[in-house]
Design an enzyme around this catalytic site. Structure first.
Site, PDB file in Angstrom:
ATOM      1  N   CYS C 167       0.808  -1.175   0.401  1.00 12.88           N
ATOM      2  CA  CYS C 167      -0.170  -0.162  -0.269  1.00 12.88           C
ATOM      3  C   CYS C 167       0.661   1.276   0.135  1.00 12.88           C
ATOM      4  O   CYS C 167       1.029   2.495  -0.313  1.00 12.88           O
ATOM      5  CB  CYS C 167      -0.773   0.088   1.501  1.00 12.88           C
ATOM      6  SG  CYS C 167      -0.222  -0.066   2.728  1.00 12.88           S
ATOM      7  N   HIS C 436      -1.490   0.713   7.643  1.00  8.02           N
ATOM      8  CA  HIS C 436      -1.524   0.606   6.417  1.00  8.02           C
ATOM      9  C   HIS C 436      -1.374   1.864   5.590  1.00  8.02           C
ATOM     10  O   HIS C 436      -1.886   3.103   6.435  1.00  8.02           O
ATOM     11  CB  HIS C 436      -3.338   0.063   6.377  1.00  8.02           C
ATOM     12  CG  HIS C 436      -4.114   0.176   4.723  1.00  8.02           C
ATOM     13  ND1 HIS C 436      -2.920  -0.711   3.823  1.00  8.02           N
ATOM     14  CD2 HIS C 436      -5.163   0.531   4.145  1.00  8.02           C
ATOM     15  CE1 HIS C 436      -4.432  -0.211   2.608  1.00  8.02           C
ATOM     16  NE2 HIS C 436      -4.810   0.271   2.961  1.00  8.02           N
TER      17      HIS C 436
END
Lengths: 93, 304, 486
Positions: C167, C436
């Protein structure tokens, strides 16, 4: 009176500042969306006529008064203030 | 009498101008006059652009035909993303072809695959040790540092990549170029107990061009990571080379001193505050080199 | 394109060439030197009424200046001089056609004079619309369909697959794709690669990505080739564990910069620092460091290039406060004496960092991650950041200009504009161990989207400004103008 204005105007041409102020005003008017507004007004006029018959003078006649009115006050104030200050602080060339 | 003045002298523009401008009212009037003139000019500019576009056909040419937007319309629904895919569904998987080994790999597991495939990460040191233990006597084909610039030299032609592919396939040959790629084919189960005592001078020299080489305190084993491995510092590597190699070998001098740090622009430091990483591992950042030093003693009075 | 003027102009050019126009233009339209301005200032007044306007014109057949309020028309009729030039923009009026006419040769002369004029005035060249050449005209005629970027379509948006904790890469790619100048560069096909499509050039790979993003396709993309290229050329990013988006950003810029150089863009210099590649043009700024000796007040100045600014986070506050701290003068204590070349001794000093040149894209990195031998932690304190940011207070010129001369007389000062607009934000959610990354990007003014790997959803500006903020990307405002979304 107008002779004075003419002299001041020509003086700014000499120093190159008239062009600079013109460029500054141009940028401000683009940022605030004025330019796009004027282009929209032009589009409307063009639609009414056959594109072959559009002359610049037609556009000038129809658009200029509105264009003048659409200039936002803050922009006008900024330019006026800058021009005036500039005139008052000119040095000998 | 009203004389039309259609020419001014420089005197007008200087002394006369200064006289006029002493009066603030004059300045105010003049400013208004000039503003109106400039404003009309700018308006004229826009009108000329429009007129030019019409008369030359440029506007029509640029405008063309607008594409139908329906097919790309953003979906406005709380359960979907802008493309209309449900936000509840899991990541859709797909296959992609690994650029390194050319095998098909599942997309969601591509990164861990690539890591192993390129010989990086935790397990690769073990794999690299095996490789070193079974190395050939092939002399190095370059004397310089293994740096990323070598890669740049690669892509001046496809010939190099062909050569590299061929080497990768013959699993016993050691790559003399930087790519420690595709070492997964090794079967030779040698111990990773190579020590400097058992190596010839040439072997040591070659080896230390490839790997970090610092001996671990507790395992007494050589570090087989890359020459820029973050586990050990440049000083450690330099010290090791001073000890292990003969003093005259250039490798002991040049190792690790001018590493091309791909972490920052060639000569730029990300400002004086080096950023720390959000990763758990402690990363060494090469000391920022300030190459652009311009020493001036007095305060600058304007931009260069 | 219909820009060959008119019959009357052609006849005139056949007889007199384009010199009359050139001369009139260089002196009286776009004065290309001080001398020319002198002529213009003293003689460009209506010969009839003495006014500098409205809409002064110069006759092309003889030396005669007159305004558009009837006087130039009069001259034209009386002398049968049918062509005259407007002195504001250099456009030619043909009295027989009764309108302005456009001739490409004259337009080109006009444009080159404008460049000279701008140089003479010390300002940047005003923007003029693009004029296609012969081939381009043919292409435009042949390919009539036009695809527009609009806040209602997905053009310019694509999801990105997560390839296993990638990510961080997805967020940086989204940021780069939505950097307006980069988009213009790549969609304008400005990258001419020397590697003959070997697949090793990162710039080419990015170029392909832009094509994908604007293709109108909706399926998420897989950046496996990009990841491979970056890991190949930035070995220090080795390893599969979650990586730092900031480090990835810098490494990506570096590889792009190097590959641009190797691809050798047109006006490349051989120096290692600042080449003229698109990356340097967009992202490189100059950081000035002034060290003042407390004894003799001698100043030692260095200027270093930078691609981003890393800011300490000291409790909740604002981006501006962080920048203020960053550019504050610091007294370096007695333990950190520097050798003053003036005093020729070790002295105490103050050090101050300021921004000497601002890049077109200003990237800020909030240092939320702390690593030390005792502790690893993430600082989640809220740092507010604005949608519009004026960088003036942090600039070297501003800090110096406390008692400096009036800016009005300085041609640069008139246009000094340090305003920046937020266009991308990268956020890190979660803890150090399990985190994340997501990104907010601005597609057009007023139209924001949240990029969470393959999920692209609309976002409000409010949502963007309320987010934590780890990497903040600002773009110089005045270079772009976009219409408001109703």
């Amino acid at each position: 009176m107008t002779v004075n204005n003419t002299i001041a105007h020509q003086r700014l041409i000499l120093s190159g500042d008239r062009e600079r102020f013109k460029e500054l005003l141009r940028r401000r008017l683009i940022e605030c969306g004025w330019r796009d507004q004027i282009r929209m007004v032009c589009r409307e006029i063009v639609k009414e006529h056959d594109s072959n018959s559009i002359t610049l003078d037609m556009l000038v006649a129809r658009v200029t008064p509105r264009a003048r009115a659409l200039v936002p006050d803050p922009v006008k104030k900024e330019l006026l203030q800058k021009i005036k200050t500039h005139l008052l602080t000119q040095k000998n060339l | 009498m009203n004389t039309i003045v259609s020419e001014l002298s420089m005197n007008d523009l200087n002394s006369k101008f200064f006289d006029i401008i002493q009066n603030e009212n004059n300045a105010e009037d003049a400013a208004n006059f000039i503003f109106d003139s400039v404003c009309e000019d700018v308006t004229l500019g826009v009108l000329f652009e429009v007129h030019h576009g019409i008369k030359t056909g440029l506007t029509e040419l640029l405008e063309g035909e607008k594409e139908d937007e329906e097919q790309f319309k953003i979906v406005n629904s709380p359960e979907c993303d802008v493309f209309g895919f449900s936000i509840l569904k899991k990541t859709p998987d797909a296959n992609c072809s690994c650029p390194n080994c050319e095998r098909p790999v599942s997309a969601t597991r591509f990164a861990p695959h690539l890591e192993k495939c390129m010989g990086m990460g935790r397990n690769s040191s073990r794999i690299a040790s095996r490789r070193i233990a079974s190395n050939s006597r092939e002399p190095t084909s370059y004397a310089g540092l293994p740096s990323d610039d070598e890669d740049d030299a690669d892509w001046s032609g496809t010939l190099h990549s062909e050569r590299r592919k061929r080497r990768m396939k013959s699993s016993n040959k050691r790559n003399s170029k930087i790519h420690k790629s595709n070492n997964g084919n090794h079967n030779s189960e040698n111990n990773d107990g190579a020590t400097y005592e058992t190596m010839s001078a040439n072997e040591k020299k070659n080896l230390l061009l490839q790997i970090c080489g610092v001996v671990s305190e507790h395992t007494k084993k050589l570090c087989t990571r890359s020459t820029r491995c973050p586990q050990h510092s440049e000083e450690q590597r330099r010290a090791l080379r001073n000890n292990v190699l003969e003093p005259s070998t250039p490798e002991s001098q040049s190792m690790g001193l001018t590493a091309d740090d791909a972490g920052s622009p060639p000569d730029s430091s990300p400002s004086s505050s080096c950023s720390s990483s959000s990763r758990k591992r402690d990363r060494h950042r090469a000391v920022p080199r300030t190459k652009n030093k311009r020493e001036k003693l007095s305060p600058l009075n304007g931009r260069d | 394109m219909n820009d060959t003027g008119c019959l009357h102009l052609s006849n005139f050019k056949a007889a007199k060439g384009s010199s009359p126009y050139k001369i009139v233009h260089a002196f009286f339209v776009a004065s290309t030197s001080y001398e020319a301005r002198r002529y213009k200032a003293t003689s460009c007044l209506c010969f009839s009424c003495g006014q500098p306007g409205p809409r002064l014109h110069s006759c092309l057949h003889c030396i005669y200046f007159a305004c558009y309020g009837g006087h130039i028309q009069e001259h034209s009729k009386n002398k049968k001089h049918f062509l005259y030039v407007d002195l504001s923009y250099g456009n030619v009026f043909c009295a027989q056609c009764q309108d302005y006419i456009y001739d490409r040769e004259l337009t080109d002369i006009s444009r080159s004079n404008r460049v000279l004029e701008a140089k003479s005035l010390g300002i940047s060249v005003p923007y003029t619309p693009w004029l296609p050449n012969g081939n381009e005209v043919m292409a435009l005629k042949r390919l009539r369909k036009r695809r527009l970027i609009s806040p209602h379509t997905t053009i310019g948006l694509r999801g990105l697959q997560n390839l296993g904790s990638t990510c961080f890469m997805n967020c940086i790619v989204q940021t780069l794709i939505h950097t307006p100048l980069l988009r213009d560069y790549f969609l304008g096909e400005r990258h001419k690669c020397k590697t003959q499509g070997s697949g090793k050039c990162l710039v080419c790979e990015v170029s392909k990505l832009f094509q994908e993003f604007y293709s109108g396709a909706k399926t998420p993309l897989t950046l496996h080739r990009l990841l491979h290229l970056i890991w190949t050329h930035a070995r220090h990013l080795a390893g599969y564990e979650q990586q730092d988006a900031h480090e990835f950003f810098i490494a990506t810029l570096d590889v792009l910069h190097r590959h641009c150089m190797n691809g050798v863009e047109e006006t490349e210099k051989k120096e290692k620092d600042r080449c003229n590649c698109i990356i340097d043009q967009i992202f490189t700024g100059g950081l000035q460091s002034d060290v003042v000796c407390t004894s003799c007040s001698g100043v030692s100045t260095t200027i270093d290039p930078f691609w981003d600014i890393s800011l300490d986070v000291a409790g909740p506050g604002s981006l501006q406060a962080c920048l203020e701290r960053f550019t504050r003068a610091e007294h370096l204590g007695s333990a950190a004496k520097i050798k003053c070349s003036n005093c020729r001794a070790y002295r105490e000093s103050t050090k101050q960092l300021t921004l000497e040149t601002l890049p077109i894209v200003a990237s800020f990195h909030l240092k939320r991650f702390e690593h030390s031998s005792q502790i690893d932690r993430k600082i989640s304190a809220f740092v507010s950041f604005p949608a519009e940011l004026d960088m003036t207070p942090f600039m070297s010129t501003h800090r110096r200009a406390v008692d400096a001369a009036d800016n009005n007389n300085d041609p640069e000062g008139l246009f000094e504009d340090n305003r920046y607009s937020l266009f991308a934000v990268v956020n890190h959610l979660g803890s150090l161990d399990a985190g994340h990354y997501t990104a907010y990007v601005r597609q057009m003014k007023g139209s924001w989207f949240k990029c969470d790997d393959h999920m692209i959803t609309r976002a409000s500006l409010r949502e963007v400004l309320d987010s934590e903020g780890y990497l903040l990307f600002y773009h110089k405002t005045v270079l772009e103008y976009e219409c408001d979304v109703p």
